[in-house]
Structures are given as C-alpha cells and as structure tokens.
Design a protein around this motif. Structure first.
Motif, mmCIF file in Angstrom:
data_model
loop_
_atom_site.group_PDB
_atom_site.id
_atom_site.type_symbol
_atom_site.label_atom_id
_atom_site.label_comp_id
_atom_site.label_asym_id
_atom_site.label_seq_id
_atom_site.Cartn_x
_atom_site.Cartn_y
_atom_site.Cartn_z
ATOM 1 N N VAL A 180 53.074 -90.459 152.953
ATOM 2 C CA VAL A 180 53.625 -91.299 151.884
ATOM 3 C C VAL A 180 52.926 -92.654 151.844
ATOM 4 C CG1 VAL A 180 55.696 -92.534 151.149
ATOM 5 C CG2 VAL A 180 55.856 -90.145 151.822
ATOM 6 N N VAL A 181 52.718 -93.255 153.001
ATOM 7 C CA VAL A 181 52.044 -94.564 153.047
ATOM 8 C C VAL A 181 50.615 -94.457 152.529
ATOM 9 C CG1 VAL A 181 51.175 -96.337 154.613
ATOM 10 C CG2 VAL A 181 53.504 -95.509 154.862
ATOM 11 N N LEU A 182 49.883 -93.428 152.960
ATOM 12 C CA LEU A 182 48.513 -93.250 152.471
ATOM 13 C C LEU A 182 48.500 -93.013 150.963
ATOM 14 C CD1 LEU A 182 46.845 -91.065 155.232
ATOM 15 C CD2 LEU A 182 46.362 -93.446 154.696
ATOM 16 N N GLY A 183 49.457 -92.247 150.481
ATOM 17 C CA GLY A 183 49.536 -91.994 149.046
ATOM 18 C C GLY A 183 49.819 -93.252 148.254
ATOM 19 N N GLY A 238 46.693 -95.447 148.382
ATOM 20 C CA GLY A 238 45.652 -94.863 147.537
ATOM 21 C C GLY A 238 45.940 -95.006 146.065
ATOM 22 N N PHE A 239 47.199 -95.009 145.682
ATOM 23 C CA PHE A 239 47.564 -95.141 144.277
ATOM 24 C C PHE A 239 47.484 -96.589 143.809
ATOM 25 C CE2 PHE A 239 50.790 -95.665 140.946
ATOM 26 C CZ PHE A 239 50.301 -94.758 140.012
ATOM 27 N N VAL A 240 47.891 -97.518 144.659
ATOM 28 C CA VAL A 240 47.983 -98.921 144.256
ATOM 29 C C VAL A 240 46.628 -99.623 144.284
ATOM 30 C CG1 VAL A 240 48.967 -101.151 144.893
ATOM 31 C CG2 VAL A 240 50.400 -99.121 144.917
ATOM 32 N N VAL A 241 45.861 -99.415 145.349
ATOM 33 C CA VAL A 241 44.600 -100.137 145.516
ATOM 34 C C VAL A 241 43.505 -99.433 144.723
ATOM 35 C CG1 VAL A 241 42.892 -100.923 147.188
ATOM 36 C CG2 VAL A 241 45.305 -100.912 147.802
ATOM 37 N N HIS A 242 42.863 -100.179 143.865
ATOM 38 C CA HIS A 242 41.799 -99.623 143.032
ATOM 39 C C HIS A 242 40.598 -99.253 143.895
ATOM 40 C CE1 HIS A 242 39.465 -98.897 139.491
ATOM 41 N NE2 HIS A 242 38.512 -99.689 139.940
ATOM 42 N N GLY A 243 40.086 -98.051 143.738
ATOM 43 C CA GLY A 243 38.911 -97.612 144.472
ATOM 44 C C GLY A 243 39.225 -96.856 145.753
ATOM 45 N N LEU A 244 40.503 -96.702 146.071
ATOM 46 C CA LEU A 244 40.869 -95.973 147.284
ATOM 47 C C LEU A 244 41.614 -94.682 146.933
ATOM 48 C CD1 LEU A 244 41.984 -98.829 149.683
ATOM 49 C CD2 LEU A 244 39.794 -97.673 149.576
#
Length: 57
Positions: A12-15, A18-24
């Motif tokens: 959940v944290v990685l998701g 990854g969703f919030v930070v642009h480019g990740l």
C-alpha cells in the motif's frame, strides 16, 4: 500472519508513493506485484494449514 500484514502495508505504501510522486510509476507497479504475491502466498498457506494438524487417536 505478521509477515502477511507487513507485506500488505508495504504494498500500500509503495502504491501510494508511486501514484503521488511524478515519475515513480514503477513503485506503483512494484506495490501491485507485492500485493498479488502476498495474497497468493496467504492463499497457499491457509489452504495447506488445515492438513498439517492431525488428531492423535
């Protein structure tokens, strides 16, 4: 059970990162893969769990 819950939290944290930070976007994909693998692991473990305990007569 602790490992299962920890891996769900990591997914959940990685998701979210990854969703919030642009480019990740790859973190979102890794989070989804970890979640799917964790659910498969839990399914296999819970399915086999009943056979391990035998009643002694």
């Amino acid at each position: 059970m602790t490992v299962f819950l920890f891996l769900i939290l990591v997914a959940v944290v990685l998701g979210i990162i990854g969703f919030v930070v642009h480019g990740l976007l790859y973190l979102l994909i890794i989070g989804a893969v970890v979640l799917v693998l964790d659910l498969v692991y839990a399914g296999v473990r819970f399915r086999r769990g009943g056979r391990r305990h035998r009643l002694v007569r």
